[in-house]
Design an enzyme around this catalytic site. Structure first.
Site, short mmCIF file in Angstrom:
data_model
loop_
_atom_site.label_atom_id
_atom_site.label_comp_id
_atom_site.label_asym_id
_atom_site.label_seq_id
_atom_site.Cartn_x
_atom_site.Cartn_y
_atom_site.Cartn_z
N GLU A 103 -2.25 -8.78 3.20
CA GLU A 103 -2.28 -9.23 4.60
C GLU A 103 -3.70 -9.36 5.14
O GLU A 103 -3.92 -10.05 6.14
CB GLU A 103 -1.45 -8.27 5.49
CG GLU A 103 -2.15 -7.01 5.94
CD GLU A 103 -2.26 -5.93 4.87
OE1 GLU A 103 -1.84 -6.18 3.72
OE2 GLU A 103 -2.77 -4.84 5.18
N CYS A 131 0.82 -1.22 0.00
CA CYS A 131 0.00 0.00 0.00
C CYS A 131 0.85 1.27 0.00
O CYS A 131 1.36 1.67 -1.02
CB CYS A 131 -0.99 -0.01 1.16
SG CYS A 131 -2.25 1.27 0.95
N HIS A 187 -3.87 -4.92 -0.32
CA HIS A 187 -3.54 -5.37 1.04
C HIS A 187 -3.62 -6.90 1.16
O HIS A 187 -4.59 -7.42 1.71
CB HIS A 187 -4.48 -4.71 2.06
CG HIS A 187 -4.13 -3.29 2.37
ND1 HIS A 187 -3.26 -2.93 3.38
CD2 HIS A 187 -4.51 -2.15 1.77
CE1 HIS A 187 -3.13 -1.62 3.40
NE2 HIS A 187 -3.87 -1.11 2.43
#
Ligand code: MN
Length: 257
Positions: free
Chosen positions: A233, A127, A231
């Site tokens: 994660e 990001c 993202h």
């Protein structure tokens, strides 16, 4: 009861083998919750632990020389999401749409990037991460996609962090294509800035249909560095394996040393 921990340790496949890789994970610090405090979304920690990597958190530091001390002791670097990079660091006046910056964090992370490159430590950027990576190496950013990129898709969907909201086209043969085993993805999107002018040595290897840069990579074989604008994660539990593949590839690269 007291033997449980010992039993677990004895059963661990890692016992007696090479220790797990350690990654320095950038974090922010601010006073949004009262006292000035270091903060990081736990999703990064969970994704790294699932990939078998031990995270160590690095907040904004006052001494840029700390970057060499960190990088020479860690196996790799993860740059995380967060504040807009200070525009003067890439030679632009601040637009009114640009969000608040954290100069201590910017300078700490730029020093980490340059040290990681010097010492050939793998770097994964997420990001804000690819934006910071591009600025650290001499590139520039769009400070605000909606006001600077005509016809841009909505890229800031913070209400559901784990929803796949726009498609991404991946360059065949690129590092990211090998990592996700696909050339067509759908990703979550929580950003209003993106890479504009690319820094020397980097390559754009994924974009969204509006042309917004979604992945950049270091092109040469002398350094493993990759930044994704979405993202991964947050997608640890996704039915698609694309995002887990990014952390797995990073962990594999770290184990190669
Ligand atoms: Mn996006």
């Amino acid at each position: 009861m007291s033997s449980t921990l010992a039993q677990n340790v004895a059963a661990s496949p890692r016992r007696g083998t090479t220790p797990a890789p350690v990654v320095a994970v950038s974090a922010t610090a601010d006073d949004s919750a009262g006292p000035h405090r270091v903060r990081l979304n736990s999703a990064y920690i969970r994704a790294l632990e699932i990939a078998g990597v031990v995270p160590i958190i690095v907040p904004p530091l006052s001494d840029e020389d700390a970057a060499d001390a960190i990088v020479t002791r860690a196996d790799g670097i993860l740059l995380t999401g967060g504040e807009d990079v200070e525009p003067s660091l890439y030679g632009q006046p601040r637009r009114k749409e640009c969000g608040p910056s954290n100069l201590a964090r910017d300078t700490t992370e730029i020093a980490l990037v340059l040290a990681a490159q010097r010492h050939n430590r793998p770097l994964l950027a997420i990001c804000r991460g690819p934006q910071l990576l591009n600025v650290a190496l001499g590139g520039t950013l769009f400070q605000d996609i909606p006001s600077e990129v005509p016809g841009a898709l909505p890229h800031n969907a913070p209400d559901d962090r784990a929803s796949r909201v726009h498609p991404v086209k991946v360059e065949p043969g690129s590092r990211i294509a090998h990592v996700v085993h696909a050339t067509s993805l759908s990703v979550n999107s929580l950003h209003h800035q993106s890479v504009k002018d690319l820094a020397p040595g980097l390559e754009i290897t994924a974009t969204s249909p509006d042309g917004v840069v979604e992945c950049i990579e270091w092109t040469a074989d002398d350094w493993w560095a990759m930044g994704v604008q979405w993202h991964p994660e947050e997608m640890t539990d996704s039915p698609e394996s694309w995002d887990r593949g990014i952390f797995k590839a990073f962990a594999d690269r770290l184990r190669e040393g």
